[in-house]
Write a protein that holds these residues in place. Structure first.
Motif, PDB file in Angstrom:
ATOM      1  N   ALA A 246      -8.043   5.584   0.374  1.00 15.58           N
ATOM      2  CA  ALA A 246      -8.579   6.824  -0.198  1.00 15.58           C
ATOM      3  C   ALA A 246      -7.437   7.713  -0.675  1.00 15.58           C
ATOM      4  N   SER A 247      -6.342   7.733   0.100  1.00 17.32           N
ATOM      5  CA  SER A 247      -5.177   8.519  -0.315  1.00 17.32           C
ATOM      6  C   SER A 247      -4.635   8.003  -1.647  1.00 17.32           C
ATOM      7  N   ILE A 248      -4.563   6.681  -1.768  1.00 19.58           N
ATOM      8  CA  ILE A 248      -4.103   6.056  -3.012  1.00 19.58           C
ATOM      9  C   ILE A 248      -5.023   6.420  -4.182  1.00 19.58           C
TER      10      ILE A 248
ATOM     11  N   TYR B 246      -7.198   8.930  -4.481  1.00 14.66           N
ATOM     12  CA  TYR B 246      -7.140  10.351  -4.837  1.00 14.66           C
ATOM     13  C   TYR B 246      -5.833  10.694  -5.555  1.00 14.66           C
ATOM     14  N   LEU B 247      -4.750  10.023  -5.189  1.00 21.81           N
ATOM     15  CA  LEU B 247      -3.490  10.283  -5.885  1.00 21.81           C
ATOM     16  C   LEU B 247      -3.609   9.870  -7.352  1.00 21.81           C
TER      17      LEU B 247
ATOM     18  N   ASN C 196       0.812  -1.222   0.000  1.00 24.89           N
ATOM     19  CA  ASN C 196       0.000   0.000   0.000  1.00 24.89           C
ATOM     20  C   ASN C 196       0.840   1.265   0.000  1.00 24.89           C
ATOM     21  N   SER C 197       2.033   1.188  -0.571  1.00 22.01           N
ATOM     22  CA  SER C 197       2.915   2.356  -0.592  1.00 22.01           C
ATOM     23  C   SER C 197       2.481   3.364  -1.652  1.00 22.01           C
ATOM     24  N   LEU C 198       2.628   4.646  -1.318  1.00 26.87           N
ATOM     25  CA  LEU C 198       2.294   5.693  -2.285  1.00 26.87           C
ATOM     26  C   LEU C 198       3.517   6.195  -3.049  1.00 26.87           C
TER      27      LEU C 198
ATOM     28  N   LYS D 124      -6.372   9.711  -9.007  1.00 23.57           N
ATOM     29  CA  LYS D 124      -7.306  10.675  -9.608  1.00 23.57           C
ATOM     30  C   LYS D 124      -6.569  11.963  -9.982  1.00 23.57           C
TER      31      LYS D 124
ATOM     32  N   LEU E  99     -10.668   3.640   5.792  1.00 22.70           N
ATOM     33  CA  LEU E  99     -10.373   3.755   4.363  1.00 22.70           C
ATOM     34  C   LEU E  99      -9.267   4.744   4.027  1.00 22.70           C
ATOM     35  N   SER E 100      -8.700   5.430   5.031  1.00 20.58           N
ATOM     36  CA  SER E 100      -7.833   6.585   4.749  1.00 20.58           C
ATOM     37  C   SER E 100      -6.691   6.260   3.790  1.00 20.58           C
ATOM     38  N   ARG E 101      -5.958   5.186   4.064  1.00 23.88           N
ATOM     39  CA  ARG E 101      -4.811   4.878   3.218  1.00 23.88           C
ATOM     40  C   ARG E 101      -5.255   4.612   1.775  1.00 23.88           C
TER      41      ARG E 101
ATOM     42  N   ILE F 296     -15.108   7.450  -3.068  1.00 24.25           N
ATOM     43  CA  ILE F 296     -15.766   6.712  -1.979  1.00 24.25           C
ATOM     44  C   ILE F 296     -16.634   5.573  -2.533  1.00 24.25           C
TER      45      ILE F 296
END
Lengths: 308, 308, 308, 308
Positions: free
Chosen positions: C169-171, C173-174, C99-101, C176, C165-167, C186
């Motif tokens: 969701a961060s992925i 949105y990145l 799950n790394s960004l 996106k 869901l934060s991690r 969501i």
């Protein structure tokens, strides 16, 4: 100024910070540094008017280590056009530990600034190209600035660093692979480690760097070493990049340009007022003298001389 | 098998891929490689039953480059306990270009796998420690596996690589700074570059690596080189890590273990069936032979021998 | 094959691995997973001839989690042209935690492969765009493949994942921000977490994925789900990318394509032979079932069916 | 001072920098900013004695964008204990572009400083937690500092930023995944983008920030906004972190604390002397107003007021 500079003020400051001894960690990556007794303390201030204040072991010499990076840059500024320097090294804080290769690879072998290892090694490579005897020349410059003919390298320290050169050799070869290195890697590192091994006392440091507080003019011998503009530029670089990855914190807490070394020394500059040097061998997690930072914070508060 | 192996099949494949010549780029980081005429094509297949199929310039020797990394690992497996090897190098794909330092720094000097430069340099360091004449010994092994006494290093290529050693020296010194390097960096690189400079033909390659298709037994001389388990392990490593950062794509498209070199050669293995070598000097953006990959894809499709 | 497949063989394997229980760590990032009793063990094998072998709690359902990523990709292959998929997600191992960004940012929002979170979220985004009821449709597919009408989501697990869901969701949105995401973040995550929350038993898993061992044809109902070529491609992706950052080790040790989930399940494929599923909730440091990997290693050794 | 401050001096400076127009690039990530005519120029200076100097379109309002980050931090300092702030955001330069996620992931969700997006979003999250109407409260503070009741948000700009929130949402969710975020992500971003959309003129900016040149006291209304120590700290942060990844260069060239916004505005501070604002919409590659930086460099040279 709230408080006037005096020997007593410095002694008072050293008194206050003495309890911090034991909270840091002496650099231990080479034996010569690991063996330094941690309880030694020293402080000196030298004003642009030539007044000298001292406390503690202000005449005891220690390994200046990365403080020498400021002298290397100064020497390079006297031998190169500015644009020649700044195309080979940047002016930005690194945001990473002082000896990381990650940023250097991402930025194609151009070090972030001249005060991280990679940057100082590039500057040393430049000196190696232009000076016939770069080690001897550096000593001459320092002896001239301090009017002290016996300042010298510690060859045991230099040799010990050479025996642990892998990380810095990796950095130098990486820059060479990007075309940002001219000379033999081992030769340049030998010069670089000699610069790091120079031994000076706090009193000698404040005299040596007096030009940074005095528009580029050495207070002792009145020679213009670098231009006033270059002086401001070095001070700016020290503020943004001089304290490893603790530069922001140092600017925030203390608010004056400074450069530290893993030997526990720090030189700092209040422009148009004075230079100050402290020495306490134990380091904080960023690699800066723990008690030394505290001493500078007290001094800055007492004499009201943050640049901000 | 859909189609039977034959010289005609290989010729047909080379015919089909010939139009790809011109779409890739010959390796140009050293002159000796940059001068190789790009239009040369070769292919050879050697079955576990000892049948040999050839097409194109299958007897023309070229620089095997990183294909030698498989031989270094094989040689190390005969001289070290397995756990000694796998504590110094990993087994995971790198996800980054073959000569990146970023991952190596983040992972404390342990290279991701033995088929990236860092990993192969560590393996060479291990051979340097245990073999009295590591360069001579490697030639003896290859000559034994291929029954060809005149396989040799190209000393011009090796010398040329030594003149461009900066990136690999940076990698080696970084590992040394983490304690994952035993010998002199330059000495090990000299051995490493000699291994890369070995010249073999496609025919010689398929004979040399026949043990990988044959449970560890050399098809030609019937000697057990490594165990069946080690054979499977090398094949697995080739599949996940053998094609630089194009390993996933190669497994996806072609589906057999392979190892490429920037000289344009690829050796690939269909376990229990055959080894296949292709040569076409132009590389794709991942550094693998562009037409060579296409040839292997055609072969895998025609003979129906993906391992998946 | 050295040993013949049988219920007794599977029981023997579970017996041997039982002592490993206690050496791993049950996933604890959501309560619903943290509460699963760690001592449960199950194994099932389903051959392309339709023979089923079982041992332990082979009919006990558990959260399949990331195993669902293979089903999402399969479903996408039936709704999109291949090039549409592979321009939005890569085929290479990531070399970094699942799950790394970091890599996702460096590679401009294109995930490395469809079996890391980012890749599976992109695939789910694609399904969201083309399916009118993507959650219902996935259930229909699984029920069709397994001939089991009551396979369902665990809505408690799905809800719990939504609360964390934060991690992801961060992925999302990145991606996106790089233009690689079409629908509401969501909404897509809600579908994605439902897929992860599907509950199946080992027996159901081996039936469900039988098409991967059988050239794309479901063994139970004889329907061609995907083409033989796509089947080989999914198997290749599982081998290089299916086991988080332990894929290389898994290929090295076990040598067959597999996909694991943090619920402790693993599905693996021996092409043209059988599918195998294991379940043991405790995970190793890469996030794969610790005892499950050991079970598969024993099986591969005993039946001699590494693909290498 | 070499030259005395005057309206004529500012006009002279704007005259000199006008030829730079055309060499930068107006921010284009949202339409409302992309449409700003690039040839507009403005400059204002406000001394601690209350003298105001102006030139160009000094009363024309523009989008202050990231300049608002200094106001958010100021407001937070009035509502939180300092340690509460500095445990959630650092004080170090980032060394990376202003909206990078890489560093944020490596440093566990703690942004480098309050002047990069991640840091300002955390500060806004803190304001959201403690203020009942954070958007209204910010306007009240600015109106109070400038004595100008009609300063307001540009709701078109704020809405447009909300439509392009992906990157910042990714940042916020990443911090939330590390536990460094308290409120709903979308709600906080809505506040954050409103802050960015505030429109002020150069004249209003110099009045608004006069407390940073005056030991924390608003020159206009004589109120102590923050303590002298906090004032020095904000100035230090602006110097090390205020100009995106061009902070080192700005300190080197110009030598005074400053904060820029992608709307083309810059506010800068000469402690105990004056604040200065410039506006020119075209940006350099670091995202700072290209002509604006040149104007500040000329001013600093002419009035001799580098802090170094």
């Amino acid at each position: 100024m709230t408080t006037t500079l005096s020997n007593a003020l410095l002694s008072d400051i050293l008194q206050q910070i003495r309890p911090l001894i034991g909270q840091g960690k002496v650099a231990d990556y080479i034996p010569a540094l690991a063996q330094v007794p941690p309880e030694q303390l020293a402080m000196a201030v030298y004003t642009v008017d030539g007044e000298l204040y001292q406390s503690g072991m202000a005449d005891k010499r220690f390994s200046i280590q990365s403080i020498s990076k400021v002298l290397s840059l100064t020497l390079a500024l006297t031998r190169y056009e500015e644009h020649e320097i700044w195309q080979r090294v940047g002016k930005e804080p690194s945001g990473l530990p002082f000896n990381s290769l990650i940023q250097l690879e991402m930025e194609k072998g151009i070090p972030r600034n001249p005060f991280i290892n990679a940057g100082a090694i590039v500057i040393t490579d430049m000196l190696q190209s232009r000076l016939s005897a770069p080690k001897q020349r550096m000593l001459e410059v320092i002896r001239f600035l301090t009017d002290t003919p016996d300042i010298c390298y510690n060859s045991v320290v230099a040799k010990s660093e050479m025996e642990h050169l892998s990380r810095n050799a990796s950095i130098a070869y990486l820059m060479k692979s990007f075309g940002n290195f001219e000379n033999d890697v081992i030769t340049v590192l030998e010069t670089y480690f000699h610069y790091c091994s120079i031994e000076m006392s706090c009193t000698e440091l404040v005299r040596c760097f007096s030009y940074l507080a005095n528009q580029g003019i050495c207070v002792g011998n009145k020679n213009q070493i670098i231009t006033p503009r270059q002086t401001r530029q070095i001070n700016a670089l020290m503020l943004t990049c001089g304290m490893y990855d603790g530069a922001g914190e140092f600017a925030f807490r203390i608010g004056i340009p400074g450069k530290s070394g893993v030997g526990g020394g720090i030189i700092a500059v209040v422009p148009d007022a004075f230079t100050v040097a402290v020495w306490s061998p134990e380091l904080d997690k960023s690699g800066n003298s723990l008690a030394g930072c505290a001493a500078l914070e007290l001094l800055a508060n007492k004499v009201g001389r943050s640049i901000f």
